[in-house]
Scaffold this active site. Structure first.
Site, mmCIF file in Angstrom:
data_model
loop_
_atom_site.group_PDB
_atom_site.id
_atom_site.type_symbol
_atom_site.label_atom_id
_atom_site.label_comp_id
_atom_site.label_asym_id
_atom_site.label_seq_id
_atom_site.Cartn_x
_atom_site.Cartn_y
_atom_site.Cartn_z
ATOM 1 N N GLN A 133 0.851 -1.190 0.000
ATOM 2 C CA GLN A 133 0.000 0.000 0.000
ATOM 3 C C GLN A 133 0.887 1.240 0.000
ATOM 4 O O GLN A 133 1.766 1.383 0.862
ATOM 5 C CB GLN A 133 -0.930 0.020 1.220
ATOM 6 C CG GLN A 133 -2.093 -0.952 1.131
ATOM 7 C CD GLN A 133 -1.699 -2.391 1.367
ATOM 8 O OE1 GLN A 133 -0.943 -2.688 2.287
ATOM 9 N NE2 GLN A 133 -2.170 -3.282 0.529
ATOM 10 N N ASP A 171 -7.307 -0.354 -6.996
ATOM 11 C CA ASP A 171 -8.040 0.488 -6.032
ATOM 12 C C ASP A 171 -7.521 1.924 -6.091
ATOM 13 O O ASP A 171 -7.075 2.493 -5.094
ATOM 14 C CB ASP A 171 -7.914 -0.072 -4.612
ATOM 15 C CG ASP A 171 -8.721 -1.356 -4.430
ATOM 16 O OD1 ASP A 171 -9.444 -1.734 -5.365
ATOM 17 O OD2 ASP A 171 -8.623 -1.968 -3.358
ATOM 18 N N ARG A 213 -14.794 -2.434 -7.647
ATOM 19 C CA ARG A 213 -15.102 -3.665 -6.928
ATOM 20 C C ARG A 213 -15.676 -3.274 -5.577
ATOM 21 O O ARG A 213 -15.300 -2.241 -5.001
ATOM 22 C CB ARG A 213 -13.868 -4.547 -6.756
ATOM 23 C CG ARG A 213 -12.799 -3.984 -5.809
ATOM 24 C CD ARG A 213 -11.598 -4.924 -5.748
ATOM 25 N NE ARG A 213 -10.583 -4.484 -4.807
ATOM 26 C CZ ARG A 213 -10.502 -4.899 -3.532
ATOM 27 N NH1 ARG A 213 -11.406 -5.739 -3.044
ATOM 28 N NH2 ARG A 213 -9.528 -4.467 -2.747
#
Length: 348
Positions: free
Chosen positions: A159, A203, A263
């Site tokens: 991340q 994302d 998603r």
């Protein structure tokens, strides 16, 4: 030049507003129709006296660090503070804490002013280059970048968030957001993004917030490490009673890789794309349920009047909602984020 918080000298933005209005009227009289930029409109609408701080990484002003300028603002501040960040690359992590609202962070253009850091973490918040936790925040003409190298897929070091937006009533105009994974953590609150550029792979925009992305460009980077294509959005909404969601109006999705539009990161995830150009970067299925273990019955993934080679809804995921005009109407103005109550400038 610095106008300190102890000084009685303040810029009267009302005067600046009057100058702008006069210029607009004179220019219009000559038939040229001057179009004020969002930064001018925002500035003209901050009609109370404000404090003004200038930051220059090259040392020509009192502050060379953006964080130092923020730290100089008193806790509990109720007046708008303009922090003008001159062009340059500011290699620092920046945080605006909850106690320091009413900050207008004004860069010199997203290609000229950038805040850059390089950090991956299993904690998205911790990895963020820029964090704003305060309410009433505006940014213009500045880029937020996390330059951490692409990590190992599905690992704790994967991340690398460019910006975390966790306060209420935040607006970003002509800003840039860059990362390779989890670019923009739009965590919570009501937010407005206008003509911003957002780049990433997986994302790209994710969180719990209620936000509008108006005329924003989303550039998808190919992620060669895994077979699963990336997703433009990952919205978290766990109950029908949560008034949250991401709305994309009149923007563009393109890039070098392929991605799903979104998603679900919650059983009631809500994302709407309207009047959006979609290149072949968008997967034909449109939407993915990757890593979602709950029900899809209440997921609200919707499209309305989009265009481009990736916009065909034939072959889309079975839970896609193809909206008609009446169903789309609640998402097509800033009323979705109560914009008339707090936005200084935005589409109607």
């Amino acid at each position: 030049m610095i106008m300190s918080f102890e000084s009685s000298n303040r810029i009267n933005i009302s005067f600046y507003a009057a100058v702008l209005i006069t210029l607009f009227m004179l220019d219009g009289a000559n038939g040229r129709g001057l179009r004020l930029s969002p930064v001018d409109v925002v500035t003209s609408k901050i009609t109370t006296a404000v404090k003004y701080v200038i930051v220059d990484v090259n040392g020509s002003e009192e502050f060379t660090s953006i964080q130092d300028a923020i730290d100089s603002i008193p806790h509990g501040n109720q007046d708008w503070v303009v922090i003008h960040v001159k062009k340059g690359i500011y290699r620092e992590k920046v945080r605006i804490p909850r106690e320091k609202g009413h900050i207008f962070l004004r860069g010199s253009g997203r290609t000229k002013t950038s805040i850059v850091w390089s950090q991956s973490s299993e904690n998205n918040y911790e990895s963020s280059t820029f964090k704003v936790e305060a309410d009433n925040f505006i940014a213009f003409g500045i880029s937020f970048k996390n330059e951490a190298p692409t990590g190992i897929a599905n690992s704790s070091q994967n991340q690398s968030v460019a910006a975390y937006v966790g306060g209420d009533k935040a607006a970003f105009y002509s800003c840039g957001f860059y990362s390779s994974h989890n670019t923009l953590l739009d965590h919570q609150g009501r937010h407005y993004y206008d003509r911003c550029y957002i780049q990433g792979a997986i994302d790209i925009i994710f969180g719990h917030a209620r936000s509008i992305f108006h005329e924003c460009e989303i550039f998808v980077i190919a992620d060669k490490r895994i077979e699963i294509q990336g997703s433009v959005t990952g919205h978290t909404r766990t109950s029908v009673n949560e008034n949250t969601g991401f709305v994309f109006l009149k923007g563009r999705i393109y890039g070098m890789g392929h991605a799903f539009l979104g998603r679900p990161r919650g059983d009631h995830s809500r994302v709407v794309f309207a009047y959006t150009y979609m290149s072949k970067t968008v997967r034909p299925e449109g939407w993915s349920d990757w890593n979602h273990r709950g029900s899809l019955e209440n997921v609200y993934h919707a499209e309305y009047n989009c265009h481009g080679p990736g916009s065909s809804t034939e072959g889309r995921a079975r839970w896609l909602k193809k909206l008609n005009g009446q169903e789309a109407a609640p998402f097509l103005s800033t009323d979705f984020i109560d914009g008339k109550q707090w936005l200084l400038v935005g589409q109607s």
